[in-house]
Write an enzyme that holds these catalytic residues in place. Structure first.
Site, PDB file in Angstrom:
ATOM      1  N   HIS A 208      56.592  42.450  45.545  1.00 22.06           N
ATOM      2  CA  HIS A 208      55.587  43.619  45.443  1.00 22.06           C
ATOM      3  C   HIS A 208      55.967  45.150  44.807  1.00 22.06           C
ATOM      4  O   HIS A 208      55.350  45.664  44.097  1.00 22.06           O
ATOM      5  CB  HIS A 208      54.840  44.098  46.499  1.00 22.06           C
ATOM      6  CG  HIS A 208      53.656  42.943  46.800  1.00 22.06           C
ATOM      7  ND1 HIS A 208      53.997  42.062  48.025  1.00 22.06           N
ATOM      8  CD2 HIS A 208      52.654  42.706  46.362  1.00 22.06           C
ATOM      9  CE1 HIS A 208      52.788  41.342  47.614  1.00 22.06           C
ATOM     10  NE2 HIS A 208      51.980  41.290  46.902  1.00 22.06           N
ATOM     11  N   ARG A 315      44.439  44.989  44.219  1.00 23.15           N
ATOM     12  CA  ARG A 315      45.293  44.671  45.430  1.00 23.15           C
ATOM     13  C   ARG A 315      45.037  46.007  46.392  1.00 23.15           C
ATOM     14  O   ARG A 315      45.769  46.957  46.327  1.00 23.15           O
ATOM     15  CB  ARG A 315      46.705  44.776  45.130  1.00 23.15           C
ATOM     16  CG  ARG A 315      46.991  43.449  44.303  1.00 23.15           C
ATOM     17  CD  ARG A 315      48.761  43.434  44.234  1.00 23.15           C
ATOM     18  NE  ARG A 315      49.137  42.262  43.718  1.00 23.15           N
ATOM     19  CZ  ARG A 315      49.614  42.040  42.327  1.00 23.15           C
ATOM     20  NH1 ARG A 315      49.425  42.609  41.523  1.00 23.15           N
ATOM     21  NH2 ARG A 315      50.195  40.775  42.071  1.00 23.15           N
ATOM     22  N   ARG A 351      40.084  42.533  46.145  1.00 15.94           N
ATOM     23  CA  ARG A 351      40.915  41.630  46.991  1.00 15.94           C
ATOM     24  C   ARG A 351      40.732  42.093  48.265  1.00 15.94           C
ATOM     25  O   ARG A 351      41.252  43.502  48.524  1.00 15.94           O
ATOM     26  CB  ARG A 351      42.082  41.229  46.704  1.00 15.94           C
ATOM     27  CG  ARG A 351      42.836  40.163  47.590  1.00 15.94           C
ATOM     28  CD  ARG A 351      44.073  39.493  47.397  1.00 15.94           C
ATOM     29  NE  ARG A 351      45.034  40.617  47.108  1.00 15.94           N
ATOM     30  CZ  ARG A 351      46.611  40.326  46.896  1.00 15.94           C
ATOM     31  NH1 ARG A 351      46.741  39.123  46.170  1.00 15.94           N
ATOM     32  NH2 ARG A 351      47.273  41.349  46.913  1.00 15.94           N
ATOM     33  N   GLU A 453      46.944  30.158  47.084  1.00 13.41           N
ATOM     34  CA  GLU A 453      48.288  30.777  46.792  1.00 13.41           C
ATOM     35  C   GLU A 453      49.205  29.955  48.140  1.00 13.41           C
ATOM     36  O   GLU A 453      50.187  30.275  48.135  1.00 13.41           O
ATOM     37  CB  GLU A 453      48.452  32.105  46.915  1.00 13.41           C
ATOM     38  CG  GLU A 453      47.532  32.870  47.828  1.00 13.41           C
ATOM     39  CD  GLU A 453      47.562  34.394  47.599  1.00 13.41           C
ATOM     40  OE1 GLU A 453      48.375  35.004  46.993  1.00 13.41           O
ATOM     41  OE2 GLU A 453      46.958  35.052  48.356  1.00 13.41           O
ATOM     42  N   ASP A 477      52.669  33.758  45.294  1.00 11.99           N
ATOM     43  CA  ASP A 477      52.828  33.324  46.496  1.00 11.99           C
ATOM     44  C   ASP A 477      52.737  31.501  46.564  1.00 11.99           C
ATOM     45  O   ASP A 477      53.526  30.771  47.552  1.00 11.99           O
ATOM     46  CB  ASP A 477      51.791  33.651  47.690  1.00 11.99           C
ATOM     47  CG  ASP A 477      52.037  34.847  47.989  1.00 11.99           C
ATOM     48  OD1 ASP A 477      53.051  35.383  48.386  1.00 11.99           O
ATOM     49  OD2 ASP A 477      51.138  35.795  48.036  1.00 11.99           O
ATOM     50  N   CYS A 524      46.056  34.542  38.427  1.00 15.18           N
ATOM     51  CA  CYS A 524      46.433  36.180  38.591  1.00 15.18           C
ATOM     52  C   CYS A 524      47.705  36.393  39.039  1.00 15.18           C
ATOM     53  O   CYS A 524      48.172  37.487  39.392  1.00 15.18           O
ATOM     54  CB  CYS A 524      45.428  36.802  39.293  1.00 15.18           C
ATOM     55  SG  CYS A 524      45.440  36.313  41.258  1.00 15.18           S
TER      56      CYS A 524
HETATM   57  C1  PEP Z   1      49.907  35.911  43.951  1.00 19.27           C
HETATM   58  O1  PEP Z   1      50.462  35.424  45.189  1.00 19.27           O
HETATM   59  O2  PEP Z   1      50.376  35.183  42.843  1.00 19.27           O
HETATM   60  C2  PEP Z   1      49.036  37.099  43.887  1.00 19.27           C
HETATM   61  C3  PEP Z   1      48.597  37.298  42.608  1.00 19.27           C
HETATM   62  O3  PEP Z   1      49.070  38.161  44.927  1.00 19.27           O
HETATM   63  P1  PEP Z   1      50.254  39.100  45.371  1.00 19.27           P
HETATM   64  O4  PEP Z   1      51.084  39.132  44.205  1.00 19.27           O
HETATM   65  O5  PEP Z   1      49.483  40.393  45.429  1.00 19.27           O
HETATM   66  O6  PEP Z   1      50.784  38.410  46.542  1.00 19.27           O
HETATM   67 MG    MG Z   2      49.643  36.648  46.630  1.00 20.53          MG
END
Ligand code: PEP
Ligand code: MG
Length: 594
Positions: A208, A315, A351, A453, A477, A524
């Site tokens: 992140h 997010r 989300r 995910e 993920d 995404c």
């Molecule tokens: C992912 O896991 O691909 C996703 C888009 O969510 P995040 O990156 O916020 O975990």
């Molecule tokens: Mg994710």
């Protein structure tokens, strides 16, 4: 990440190249600003009985200076946006409260007076004692307080040792931050107008912090092991985010080469912005939806500027960071309303919070036990279903904000149909409460979607899609959980590969489930924003992408150069592979031919 460093003698200066994970398709040149998380060696000595009053005075002066510093920081928050200011104020208030007659301060004074210790040593002992005491209790709320105590302790120590406290807003414009580690929350506070680049020793390209840096468009290379010991404040540095390289003290030719590259990139970006209002349509007329991933309200302008047709992933967990308690329903409603209104009718996919027990703000009402492995513990929708009050507050804010535009609700980390059914029950409850209060219209129900995910969710995508209106594939993920590789851990980041045949099979299973049910599906994860992946994704049948805004024009350019026939044939050939290197070769070869 490999600790590759290549040193080349260049007269009196030495050019050194370090390798890490490049996390942004951009480059910067600037002066190093090293962020020391620690204070180095804390001095330890005994003071004589006659010197004890002076030592106590020195300690109290340091506390008074720390108090003034917090007051000054608080005054500065007024220049920030409302929500950020409020978040920082809460944190600073908590720290200020610890600087007035607390057990910590009394304990330190006792150590000075009774054990004849110098103030620094007395402080270190007390902070360690309190931290050890708290750590025995496995409670995430108390664990968060330990960090506060350590932060306040460091602030006083800096005063005693005359080490200035690092605040990013004070860093000279054009600096390149070099730190051991940066949390997503730290990164969120950075001003891309003044920070030219980021380098950290820890962290992977799909974590992140990386996502945040990408979203702020700050060139960055993460996971550069052992760079801190080789770098000093003021060194000239090139951050090559394209290739994951950091060049310290570049020689004249290298510096000139990178200046030319930066200029060429600026020209290319200017050309790409002309694509802004054009559709992402392939050569044979297939239209691909292009949406943006955002974290904070300030990202909306960039998304619109890049030509995003909507927000494919908001997010919301970022609203919960940098604060000591969870945002209220009104806070969340106001932020969402701003985003939805600024998107002027373009859809916004909200989300629900993807928090875990290690970053959920704790309070009297919300207490969670620390997970031994937060990524496999109470995270995302699991946490929402366990902390239903917090979840209802968020859903209430989302539903209230829905009257300002077109929204969709997306659930993170779904792994079973029961979770979706449970969420639907809660949603019905929140809706009927709001309807009774006349806060929402009765006829409009926002579509509900599930993120795929987790490998198990991909394998039952056919059942999950029966319960929802759309799917979004989170490949970050999905890759992490399929290959058992922590996306934040630089030691295994070379193994993190969304092109692994197992990940591709799971993506394909999910896409087919969505196509069979004729419901929308998007990608995404970070691969959606990498132009090299576009032919594969389009070839697999993806027609909806959501990515960090900065990458949107480049991905659009690649899509506009594609023909779906050859892309589909290449994607099918890729799906037949069992060797990830061969997958990479087939994709590179296809990209080279475009
Ligand atoms: C992912 O896991 O691909 C996703 C888009 O969510 P995040 O990156 O916020 O975990
Ligand atoms: Mg994710």
């Amino acid at each position: 990440m490999k600790n590759n460093s290549l040193t080349q003698k260049q007269g009196p200066k030495t050019q050194t190249v370090f390798i890490g994970s490049g996390i942004s398709m951009s480059t910067a040149i600037g002066k190093a600003r090293v962020i020391n998380s620690g204070l180095g060696q804390v001095p330890k000595y005994h003071v004589s009985d006659t010197d004890v009053p002076d030592e106590l005075k020195r300690f109290r002066n340091a506390v008074a200076k720390a108090q003034k510093q917090i007051a000054r920081l608080k005054a500065k928050t007024s220049s920030l946006t409302d929500t950020t200011a409020e978040e920082l104020e809460l944190l600073l208030d908590a720290h200020a409260a610890m600087l007035v007659s607390t057990r910590m301060l009394l304990g330190i004074e006792k150590n000075i007076a009774e054990l004849n210790l110098n103030a620094e040593a007395a402080l270190e002992i007390v902070v360690e004692e309190i931290a050890r005491g708290f750590e025995k209790v496995k409670d995430a709320y108390l664990a968060a307080r330990v960090q506060d105590i350590k932060d306040v302790g460091s602030r006083i120590l800096r005063q005693l040792m005359k080490t200035p406290y690092q605040i990013y807003s004070k860093i000279p414009k054009g600096s390149i931050i070099v730190a051991q580690e940066l949390s997503p929350a730290d990164t969120a506070l950075m001003d891309p107008g003044s920070i030219a680049g980021l380098i950290t020793e820890q962290g992977g390209s799909d974590g992140h912090t990386a996502i945040m840096a990408r979203s702020l468009n700050i060139p960055a290379v993460l996971g550069v092991t052992k760079i801190l010991s080789k770098i000093s404040d003021g060194d000239t540095i090139i951050v090559d985010g394209d290739n994951g390289r950091v060049i310290v003290s570049p020689d004249h030719d290298t510096l000139e080469e990178f200046k030319r590259k930066i200029e060429a990139r600026r020209r290319l970006n200017r050309q790409l912005t002309r694509l802004r209002s054009l559709p992402a349509v392939t050569q044979d007329g297939v239209l691909v939806g292009m949406q943006a991933n955002i974290e904070l309200a300030r990202d909306v302008e960039e998304a619109i500027h890049a030509g995003a047709e909507g927000i494919g992933l908001l997010r919301t967990e970022f609203m919960f960071l940098n604060r000591s308690s969870a945002p209220t329903e009104e806070d969340q409603y106001q932020t969402l309303k701003t985003i939805i209104t600024e998107m002027s009718g373009r859809p916004v996919t909200i989300r629900t919070f993807d928090l875990s027990t290690d970053n959920l703000p704790q309070s009297k009402n919300i207490r969670t036990k620390k997970s031994s492995n937060p990524l496999l513990g109470l995270r995302a929708v699991r946490l929402s279903l366990r902390q239903q009050r917090l979840f209802e507050i968020q859903l209430s804010a989302i539903l209230r904000a829905s009257i300002h535009g077109e929204i969709r609700i997306l659930l993170p980390m779904v792994s079973s149909i029961h979770q979706v059914r449970e969420v639907k029950k809660i949603l019905r409850r929140v809706r009927s409460r709001l309807q009774k209060q006349d806060k929402i219209a009765t006829d409009k129900v926002p579509p509900l979607g599930a993120m795929i995910e987790v490998p198990g969710a991909a394998l039952i995508a056919d059942s999950i899609i029966q319960e929802v209106d759309f799917l979004a594939i989170g490949t970050n993920d999905l890759t992490m959980y399929t290959l058992a590789i922590d996306r934040e851990d630089e030691q295994v980041s070379n193994l993190f590969n969304p092109l692994h045949p197992a990940v591709l099979q799971l993506i394909q299973i999910t896409l087919q489930a969505a196509h069979r049910s004729k419901k929308p599906v998007s990608i995404c994860g970070e691969i959606a924003g990498d132009p090299r992946f576009a032919p594969l994704l389009i070839g697999l049948g993806v027609r909806e992408l959501s990515m960090t805004s900065q990458n949107l024009p480049r991905v659009k350019q690649r899509i506009r150069a594609l023909k779906t026939g050859p892309a589909t044939r290449r994607a099918m050939a890729i799906l037949d592979q069992t060797d990830e290197d061969q997958v990479q070769r087939l994709l590179d070869d296809f990209n080279d031919g475009i």
